[in-house]
Design an enzyme around this catalytic site. Structure first.
Site, PDB file in Angstrom:
ATOM      1  N   ASP A   6       7.130  28.688  17.961  1.00 25.42           N
ATOM      2  CA  ASP A   6       8.253  27.913  17.436  1.00 25.42           C
ATOM      3  C   ASP A   6       8.531  28.172  15.960  1.00 25.42           C
ATOM      4  O   ASP A   6       9.684  28.191  15.534  1.00 25.42           O
ATOM      5  CB  ASP A   6       8.073  26.426  17.703  1.00 25.42           C
ATOM      6  CG  ASP A   6       6.734  25.869  17.254  1.00 25.42           C
ATOM      7  OD1 ASP A   6       5.966  26.590  16.570  1.00 25.42           O
ATOM      8  OD2 ASP A   6       6.437  24.705  17.578  1.00 25.42           O
ATOM      9  N   MET A  31       2.524  26.386  19.345  1.00 22.23           N
ATOM     10  CA  MET A  31       1.558  27.455  19.106  1.00 22.23           C
ATOM     11  C   MET A  31       0.139  26.887  19.008  1.00 22.23           C
ATOM     12  O   MET A  31      -0.069  25.692  19.120  1.00 22.23           O
ATOM     13  CB  MET A  31       1.921  28.192  17.806  1.00 22.23           C
ATOM     14  CG  MET A  31       3.354  28.679  17.747  1.00 22.23           C
ATOM     15  SD  MET A  31       3.825  29.382  16.146  1.00 22.23           S
ATOM     16  CE  MET A  31       3.046  30.989  16.250  1.00 22.23           C
TER      17      MET A  31
END
Length: 509
Positions: free
Chosen positions: A242, A83
């Site tokens: 994630d 991210m």
């Protein structure tokens, strides 16, 4: 539904992990395909999205071959990914430069600019995060100010999984979880924040359509199908970042449920109906894969890193012996720790080898051992390392306990393999620690379940209880808890007492 299997890709920092699950939650096969990270200068950390695409294509073909599964048997493809990046692409989806990834720290001036124009507290209450150079918004602002030609040519700003989804389907989309890692997203309204975008004089049109993680982005195009080896038309579910995928994989899909990832870094997160806004801004918030939930979170920098550092610096003999007898050196370290008493003979470890994000938000902090005596042993040092990580995580846990009293904590990640550490955590936190079936597959499993929910194979995310059931419960020792409570107070006093020292030491950095 033609297919019988779910294909999940987890685009991490070091490589893409491709996995196949069946609809009963069994992991059928797993393949890792690595890719490089580029460091053009100090503080600059980038990756080439073409490397991701090659890794996704290569790992998919290898996975199908090794599992003996035909592409016609794949029901859906879904994603988990790193991210807080910033990738600018043109109208055709071609990358205009390498992606600035989460670990990049070049945007410190842009962070200061954001704080000046928006205000830290205002930004925190809009986005659920502190305004920081770590997030995509500051990186986008850096490109605008330092590479204006690229900024002007750009059509969309994407994250890692969003780029691969475009390559597969032609869609320019992202999900709520990745959007909540940009510092540009209104967390509660679940839309891009006009207030922040306008304050920074950024282009709103650069931001992709935002969807729930379970939405289908489209089917795989014939062109992409030829490259990746899958069937054209196979549905692609967006998936999530994630952290949010790990939350589902750990079984945290109901309000108040809590988990801890104990890896190189470590974080504690809960599932919540609403964001948790800590008055001291010690914790932050993502959107869950379930769009009706949030995942308040606190992350520490050096958890497993601390133990790994201790092993490499102080445990040469254990490393050597482990090679001879075929044992992991961590097992030998654990054996020594079991010979010591809780509290490490009065030794405290402050785990700030990499500075600290949540809960301290102090990048000048340093690691320290406090309380050494003539009787202190190497085993005491080893135990103190594990206990110090536990104390630091308790600071985060205490924030959440005030809003959602935590009954127990699911433990995943590499650190969950060691029962000694799990017991220490249970004793410090005075909460049962639950060890699930899969410890290191949580992110890919979360993405797989997201894919299954997206195509209607599963009614909701509660199916994770069948996918990743609890194998073991570590019960806290009440007597040890009384001792650890006293040492926890000393741990916090020690940190505060060293603040001036940290500042003085950083003069030499």
């Amino acid at each position: 539904m033609a297919g019988q299997y779910i294909l999940a890709h987890d685009l991490g920092t070091s490589g893409n992990k491709a996995t196949i699950y069946d609809f009963k939650g069994n992991l059928c096969a797993s393949v890792l395909c690595e890719y490089p990270t580029y460091y053009p200068q100090d503080g600059f950390v980038e990756q080439d999205p073409n490397d991701w695409w090659r890794a996704v294509c290569s790992s998919t073909k290898r996975l199908l071959q090794e599992a003996g599964i035909r592409n016609t048997e794949i029901a859906v493809v879904s994603f988990s990914a790193q991210m807080m990046g910033c990738l600018l692409v043109d109208h055709c989806g071609e990358a205009l430069r390498k992606m600035i990834i989460w670990a990049d720290t070049r945007s410190v001036e842009q962070e200061a600019e954001m704080i000046d124009k928006i205000g830290m507290e205002r930004g925190y209450h809009i986005t659920g995060h502190r305004l920081s150079a770590s997030y995509g918004g500051a990186k986008l602002l850096w490109i605008k100010e330092n590479e204006p030609d690229i900024y002007d040519k750009a059509y969309k700003m994407l994250n890692a999984k969003d780029y691969i989804i475009h390559r597969l389907t032609g869609a320019f989309v992202t999900d709520y979880s990745d959007a909540s890692g940009t510092n540009l997203f209104d967390l509660e309204r679940k839309m891009w924040s006009e207030e922040i975008v306008n304050a920074l004089d950024l282009r709103m049109d650069l931001l992709p359509e935002v969807h729930a993680s379970t939405d289908i982005a489209g089917g795989i195009t014939p062109e992409a199908a030829m490259e990746i080896g899958l069937l054209a038309g196979t549905p692609v579910v967006i998936g999530g970042g994630d952290g949010s995928c790990a939350c589902v994989g750990a079984g945290v899909v109901e309000e108040g449920k809590t988990y801890n990832v104990l890896g190189s870094s470590s974080w504690i997160s809960i599932a919540s109906k609403t964001p948790v806004f800590d008055p001291a801004m010690r914790t932050f918030n993502w959107v869950h894969l379930d769009p009706d939930l949030y995942t308040p979170c606190g992350t520490m920098q050096a958890a497993g890193y601390s133990l790994n550092w201790f092993k490499n610096v102080f445990c040469k003999d254990e490393i050597k012996e482990g090679k001879v007898i075929g044992k992991n050196p961590y097992q030998l370290i654990d054996k020594q720790i079991l010979q010591t008493a809780p509290g490490a003979n009065g030794l405290l470890y402050l785990p700030y080898l990499l500075g600290e994000r949540s809960p301290r938000w102090n990048f000048q902090a340093k690691g320290a051992f406090i309380g050494m005596k003539i009787t202190t042993t190497k085993a005491d040092f080893a135990r103190a390392v594990l206990e110090g990580v536990g104390y630091n995580l308790k600071v985060i846990l205490d924030v959440f306990d005030k809003t959602y009293p935590v009954s127990d904590v699911v433990l995943i990640g590499g650190g969950a393999k060691g029962e000694v550490w799990a017991q220490i955590l249970a004793d410090i936190w005075q909460k049962p620690v639950l060890i699930p079936r899969y410890l290191e597959e949580a992110t890919s499993m979360g993405a797989a379940i997201c894919g299954g929910v997206g195509i209607g194979a599963f009614p909701n995310f509660s199916v994770i209880k069948q996918f990743n059931s609890i194998n073991k419960t570590i019960v806290p020792n009440l007597k040890n808890g009384e001792l650890y409570n006293k040492l926890y107070k000393a741990f916090n006093v020690a940190y505060n007492g060293l603040l001036d020292t940290y500042n003085m030491l950083n003069m030499n950095d």
